[in-house]
Scaffold this motif. Structure first.
Motif, PDB file in Angstrom:
ATOM      1  N   ASP A 231       0.825  -1.263   0.065  1.00  0.00           N
ATOM      2  CA  ASP A 231       0.196   0.140   0.082  1.00  0.00           C
ATOM      3  C   ASP A 231       0.858   1.312   0.047  1.00  0.00           C
ATOM      4  OD1 ASP A 231      -2.500  -0.671  -0.219  1.00  0.00           O
ATOM      5  OD2 ASP A 231      -3.035  -0.676   1.978  1.00  0.00           O
ATOM      6  N   ARG A 232       0.449   2.249  -0.817  1.00  0.00           N
ATOM      7  CA  ARG A 232       1.316   3.536  -0.802  1.00  0.00           C
ATOM      8  C   ARG A 232       0.833   4.433   0.020  1.00  0.00           C
ATOM      9  NH1 ARG A 232       2.476   3.707  -7.456  1.00  0.00           N
ATOM     10  NH2 ARG A 232       3.405   1.575  -7.396  1.00  0.00           N
ATOM     11  N   ASP A 233       1.935   4.998   0.771  1.00  0.00           N
ATOM     12  CA  ASP A 233       1.566   6.027   1.814  1.00  0.00           C
ATOM     13  C   ASP A 233       1.356   7.343   1.276  1.00  0.00           C
ATOM     14  OD1 ASP A 233       1.260   7.540   4.553  1.00  0.00           O
ATOM     15  OD2 ASP A 233       3.442   7.623   4.526  1.00  0.00           O
ATOM     16  N   ASP A 234      -0.151   7.674   0.621  1.00  0.00           N
ATOM     17  CA  ASP A 234      -0.311   8.923   0.053  1.00  0.00           C
ATOM     18  C   ASP A 234      -1.480   9.458   0.607  1.00  0.00           C
ATOM     19  OD1 ASP A 234      -0.804  10.805  -1.813  1.00  0.00           O
ATOM     20  OD2 ASP A 234      -0.469   9.407  -3.623  1.00  0.00           O
ATOM     21  N   ALA A 235      -1.334  10.778   1.263  1.00  0.00           N
ATOM     22  CA  ALA A 235      -2.291  11.185   1.979  1.00  0.00           C
ATOM     23  C   ALA A 235      -3.437  12.250   1.002  1.00  0.00           C
ATOM     24  CB  ALA A 235      -1.989  12.480   2.958  1.00  0.00           C
TER      25      ALA A 235
ATOM     26  N   ARG B 108      -5.378   6.308  -1.915  1.00  0.00           N
ATOM     27  CA  ARG B 108      -5.089   5.163  -1.739  1.00  0.00           C
ATOM     28  C   ARG B 108      -6.026   4.224  -2.241  1.00  0.00           C
ATOM     29  NH1 ARG B 108      -6.499   7.732   3.190  1.00  0.00           N
ATOM     30  NH2 ARG B 108      -4.474   7.970   3.652  1.00  0.00           N
TER      31      ARG B 108
ATOM     32  N   PRO C  68      -2.588  11.692   7.691  1.00  0.00           N
ATOM     33  CA  PRO C  68      -1.528  12.265   7.835  1.00  0.00           C
ATOM     34  C   PRO C  68      -1.274  13.563   6.924  1.00  0.00           C
ATOM     35  CG  PRO C  68      -1.163  10.574   6.379  1.00  0.00           C
ATOM     36  CD  PRO C  68      -2.866  10.391   6.918  1.00  0.00           C
TER      37      PRO C  68
ATOM     38  N   GLN D  26       1.419  15.618   4.882  1.00  0.00           N
ATOM     39  CA  GLN D  26       2.476  15.444   3.828  1.00  0.00           C
ATOM     40  C   GLN D  26       2.608  16.730   3.331  1.00  0.00           C
ATOM     41  OE1 GLN D  26       1.612  12.243   1.699  1.00  0.00           O
ATOM     42  NE2 GLN D  26       1.866  10.712   3.243  1.00  0.00           N
TER      43      GLN D  26
END
Length: 408
Positions: free
Chosen positions: A45-49, A115, A268, A270
């Protein structure tokens, strides 16, 4: 050992790369054997806010690819748009330009969390038998001759293809290897993104508030939540992001206003640098650039991904039509058709975003008065507003079939 061969190799497993792989492997008649070279490990999973505003045309593309059903339940329709312009400490934020009646069912945009889009595209790619996902892997180099491109991977192995597609981002190694130069500069701004929860419903309204430091957007998500895309001066942004939660919320509240009640962080925080970049050419020997490898635009109108999906639709249609005629899909006459199709639209969109950012990122009172007058005039011109909405929806000009919701 002879290099393994594919009909098309796509370098880059982001949204644009995956959508193009699906278009060629699933939608194109007969399908293509596609290698998708992805730097991320499978299943990660990509950490993308961030969240993305998908135009009506992009939604059509995802529907044809079979991806939209996995997104629809959590996609929030944008039912109205409001644009305001004032100083940071202004007590009033007068309505200058709005869109509501113009947002008919055929042109409505949808907010989708990145996401969710990542998972939907990843699942569709995983289920497509004609797509070989090479991951974690990168395309580090290539060489082309009259018949093929031989792609060197980070692992040291090689694969070959009639056509290599660079979807490997704005720092594209393949674009550099092909010697394609870029027009580029960095903005003295940083983008800050997060998700907030609020005590009052947003009603599907998107708000774009122009401030001297840059645009501040409140974009509706499912539930009583909104995605924040906040452009701020570079030094100021660094100080804001480094604050604790209470300090960050205090700064956010100054810009967010009180119309949606109390706010709290729901994701989050970013930040990322903002750049303008445009490739001087979109094609080279057996190579085509797509997405950020070809163009990177300011995020103030949320059009970056939509422009990339236009690349996907145009390139897929170009490849399929050439293959139907028995043509070599990697030759210059074929690829130049794609470049002609996409170059003007891309540079027009990029320069408009750049110009709007420069026009509105100013605290000059005379300039603000002039631009507010201009927005007010547009607000009173229904035909102009309808054209603006259709342009943003991707329904004007030579629209590729996939963006019209049609099969290739």
């Amino acid at each position: 050992m002879q290099a393994k061969s594919y009909d098309v190799v796509i370098a880059g497993g982001g949204f644009v790369g995956r959508a193009l792989a699906l278009a060629l492997a699933k939608v194109a008649p007969g399908g293509f054997r596609v290698a998708l070279v992805d730097a991320e490990p499978p299943g990660k999973d990509r950490d993308d806010a961030r969240a993305s505003a998908l135009s009506a045309a992009s939604r059509n593309l995802l529907s044809v690819l079979g991806v939209w059903p996995a997104l629809e339940a959590n996609a929030q329709a944008i039912t109205s748009i409001e644009i305001t312009d004032s100083g940071l400490n202004a007590t009033l934020r007068p309505h200058l330009l709005g869109f509501e009646e113009e947002l008919t069912p055929g042109v409505v945009a949808f907010m989708v969390e990145n996401r969710d889009l990542h998972r939907a595209l990843a699942g569709a790619v995983r289920d497509a038998e004609a797509i070989a996902v090479l991951a974690p892997e990168t395309a580090t180099d290539y060489r082309a001759d009259a018949f093929r491109a031989v792609v060197t991977l980070g692992s040291g192995s090689e694969i070959e293809t009639p056509l290599l597609i660079a979807a490997d981002g704005k720092r594209s190694r393949l674009r550099e290897r092909a010697g394609i130069q870029c027009i580029a500069w960095s903005y003295p701004q940083v983008g800050i993104v997060t998700t907030v929860a609020h005590s009052k419903p947003h009603g599907g309204k998107a708000v774009q508030h122009f401030l001297p430091a840059g645009p501040f957007a409140i974009l509706p998500l499912k539930g009583e939540r909104s995605s924040i895309v906040w452009t701020e001066e570079r030094d100021r942004a660094r100080a804001i992001v480094e604050r604790d939660e209470a300090g960050f919320l205090a700064e956010l509240s100054k810009r967010f206003g009180s119309r949606l009640g109390e706010i709290a962080l729901a994701g989050p925080v970013q930040s990322f640098p903002l750049d303008f970049q445009f490739a001087r050419g979109f094609v080279a020997d057996r190579l085509a650039l797509t997405g950020d490898a070809a163009h990177a635009v300011h995020p103030l109108a949320g059009q970056g991904l939509n422009i990339g999906f236009r690349d996907v639709a145009a390139l897929a249609e170009t490849i399929v039509e050439a293959a139907r005629l028995g043509l070599d899909i990697g030759t210059a006459p074929v690829l130049e058709r794609y470049e002609r199709w996409r170059r003007f639209d891309s540079i027009f969109s990029a320069t408009v975003m750049d110009g709007l950012n420069r026009l509105f990122s100013s605290d000059s009172a005379p300039l603000r008065a002039l631009r507010d007058l201009g927005l007010g005039l547009v607000d009173r011109a229904p035909q102009v507003k309808r054209f603006v909405v259709r342009e943003a929806a991707g329904t004007t000009g030579a629209v590729p079939r996939l963006l019209r919701g049609e099969m290739l």
